[in-house]
Every structure is written in C-alpha cells, then in structure tokens.
Write a protein that holds these residues in place. Sequence first.
Motif, PDB file in Angstrom:
ATOM      1  N   LEU A 101       5.853  -8.571   0.158  1.00 56.93           N
ATOM      2  CA  LEU A 101       5.819  -9.428   1.346  1.00 56.93           C
ATOM      3  C   LEU A 101       6.684  -8.865   2.476  1.00 56.93           C
ATOM      4  O   LEU A 101       6.290  -8.878   3.641  1.00 56.93           O
ATOM      5  CB  LEU A 101       6.287 -10.845   0.994  1.00 56.93           C
ATOM      6  CG  LEU A 101       5.348 -11.676   0.136  1.00 56.93           C
ATOM      7  CD1 LEU A 101       6.047 -12.955  -0.331  1.00 56.93           C
ATOM      8  CD2 LEU A 101       4.091 -12.018   0.926  1.00 56.93           C
ATOM      9  N   LEU A 102       7.855  -8.369   2.118  1.00 55.85           N
ATOM     10  CA  LEU A 102       8.737  -7.778   3.129  1.00 55.85           C
ATOM     11  C   LEU A 102       8.101  -6.534   3.749  1.00 55.85           C
ATOM     12  O   LEU A 102       8.179  -6.331   4.965  1.00 55.85           O
ATOM     13  CB  LEU A 102      10.094  -7.436   2.521  1.00 55.85           C
ATOM     14  CG  LEU A 102      10.967  -8.629   2.143  1.00 55.85           C
ATOM     15  CD1 LEU A 102      12.201  -8.163   1.380  1.00 55.85           C
ATOM     16  CD2 LEU A 102      11.360  -9.429   3.369  1.00 55.85           C
ATOM     17  N   ASP A 103       7.474  -5.713   2.930  1.00 59.43           N
ATOM     18  CA  ASP A 103       6.790  -4.516   3.449  1.00 59.43           C
ATOM     19  C   ASP A 103       5.694  -4.889   4.441  1.00 59.43           C
ATOM     20  O   ASP A 103       5.528  -4.247   5.469  1.00 59.43           O
ATOM     21  CB  ASP A 103       6.188  -3.691   2.315  1.00 59.43           C
ATOM     22  CG  ASP A 103       7.214  -2.872   1.563  1.00 59.43           C
ATOM     23  OD1 ASP A 103       8.325  -2.667   2.097  1.00 59.43           O
ATOM     24  OD2 ASP A 103       6.903  -2.439   0.431  1.00 59.43           O
ATOM     25  N   ARG A 104       4.937  -5.950   4.125  1.00 61.47           N
ATOM     26  CA  ARG A 104       3.851  -6.356   5.019  1.00 61.47           C
ATOM     27  C   ARG A 104       4.364  -6.938   6.331  1.00 61.47           C
ATOM     28  O   ARG A 104       3.670  -6.888   7.338  1.00 61.47           O
ATOM     29  CB  ARG A 104       2.960  -7.386   4.324  1.00 61.47           C
ATOM     30  CG  ARG A 104       2.072  -6.754   3.270  1.00 61.47           C
ATOM     31  CD  ARG A 104       0.936  -7.674   2.872  1.00 61.47           C
ATOM     32  NE  ARG A 104       1.416  -8.936   2.337  1.00 61.47           N
ATOM     33  CZ  ARG A 104       1.237  -9.343   1.086  1.00 61.47           C
ATOM     34  NH1 ARG A 104       0.605  -8.577   0.240  1.00 61.47           N
ATOM     35  NH2 ARG A 104       1.702 -10.498   0.679  1.00 61.47           N
ATOM     36  N   ARG A 105       5.583  -7.484   6.324  1.00 54.60           N
ATOM     37  CA  ARG A 105       6.122  -8.124   7.523  1.00 54.60           C
ATOM     38  C   ARG A 105       7.248  -7.320   8.166  1.00 54.60           C
ATOM     39  O   ARG A 105       7.969  -7.840   9.008  1.00 54.60           O
ATOM     40  CB  ARG A 105       6.645  -9.505   7.162  1.00 54.60           C
ATOM     41  CG  ARG A 105       5.531 -10.444   6.698  1.00 54.60           C
ATOM     42  CD  ARG A 105       5.972 -11.880   6.677  1.00 54.60           C
ATOM     43  NE  ARG A 105       6.496 -12.270   7.955  1.00 54.60           N
ATOM     44  CZ  ARG A 105       7.462 -13.199   8.108  1.00 54.60           C
ATOM     45  NH1 ARG A 105       7.980 -13.794   7.078  1.00 54.60           N
ATOM     46  NH2 ARG A 105       7.903 -13.520   9.316  1.00 54.60           N
ATOM     47  N   VAL A 106       7.365  -6.046   7.819  1.00 60.53           N
ATOM     48  CA  VAL A 106       8.493  -5.247   8.271  1.00 60.53           C
ATOM     49  C   VAL A 106       8.625  -5.244   9.797  1.00 60.53           C
ATOM     50  O   VAL A 106       9.734  -5.360  10.327  1.00 60.53           O
ATOM     51  CB  VAL A 106       8.456  -3.823   7.679  1.00 60.53           C
ATOM     52  CG1 VAL A 106       7.307  -3.014   8.246  1.00 60.53           C
ATOM     53  CG2 VAL A 106       9.782  -3.116   7.899  1.00 60.53           C
ATOM     54  N   ASP A 107       7.524  -5.122  10.517  1.00 55.45           N
ATOM     55  CA  ASP A 107       7.608  -5.092  11.982  1.00 55.45           C
ATOM     56  C   ASP A 107       8.074  -6.427  12.554  1.00 55.45           C
ATOM     57  O   ASP A 107       8.905  -6.457  13.473  1.00 55.45           O
ATOM     58  CB  ASP A 107       6.258  -4.695  12.592  1.00 55.45           C
ATOM     59  CG  ASP A 107       5.909  -3.245  12.315  1.00 55.45           C
ATOM     60  OD1 ASP A 107       6.851  -2.422  12.139  1.00 55.45           O
ATOM     61  OD2 ASP A 107       4.710  -2.934  12.260  1.00 55.45           O
ATOM     62  N   ASP A 108       7.575  -7.540  12.008  1.00 58.29           N
ATOM     63  CA  ASP A 108       8.005  -8.861  12.473  1.00 58.29           C
ATOM     64  C   ASP A 108       9.484  -9.095  12.186  1.00 58.29           C
ATOM     65  O   ASP A 108      10.201  -9.629  13.020  1.00 58.29           O
ATOM     66  CB  ASP A 108       7.204  -9.965  11.769  1.00 58.29           C
ATOM     67  CG  ASP A 108       5.743  -9.969  12.153  1.00 58.29           C
ATOM     68  OD1 ASP A 108       5.415  -9.511  13.270  1.00 58.29           O
ATOM     69  OD2 ASP A 108       4.919 -10.424  11.349  1.00 58.29           O
ATOM     70  N   LEU A 109       9.908  -8.712  11.002  1.00 58.51           N
ATOM     71  CA  LEU A 109      11.283  -8.939  10.604  1.00 58.51           C
ATOM     72  C   LEU A 109      12.271  -8.019  11.315  1.00 58.51           C
ATOM     73  O   LEU A 109      13.430  -8.405  11.516  1.00 58.51           O
ATOM     74  CB  LEU A 109      11.414  -8.797   9.085  1.00 58.51           C
ATOM     75  CG  LEU A 109      10.610  -9.804   8.268  1.00 58.51           C
ATOM     76  CD1 LEU A 109      10.631  -9.429   6.796  1.00 58.51           C
ATOM     77  CD2 LEU A 109      11.141 -11.215   8.475  1.00 58.51           C
TER      78      LEU A 109
END
Length: 76
Positions: free
Chosen positions: A66-74
């Motif tokens: 999940l973190l990998d998929r949202r890396v840009d947002d985070l």
Amino acid sequence: MSFPESAVSARYRTLNPATEELVERFALAADSELERALDAGVAAFAAWRGTAVSERAELLGRVADLLDRRVDDLAG
C-alpha cells in the motif's frame, strides 16, 4: 500529571526541517486523551504479540504494498 488550563489550550507546531516552514499546529492532548491512547496502545500490543509471525509478515507485506502504491501522495 495535570497541566494548568493555559497549557491545556496551548498548541505545538511542526516545522519542515529543510525550510523551517510551518507544516501544522496541534492542540496538546488532555490527560484523559493521553490515557485512552496509552490504553489503546497496550491493548493493540497484546493482540499483536499473540499474532503468529507468518500472519504478521503477511500484514506487513500488505502495508508495504500500500505504501509503495501511494509513495507519490505520501511524499508530497
């Protein structure tokens, strides 16, 4: 521990360490809020401790995905 009324309504702030720009202001937690958070942490640890290592690894792998998929947002 109790804080004077003025301290309870006080706020703390977080700064971007690179720019020293204000990121956010937060109110200090009341004693009762802190106690609830600590109690929740103790209960969560007890449950986690009783979880099989294989199940923990699977859950942590899903969190990593999940973190990998949202890396840009985070990161933004």
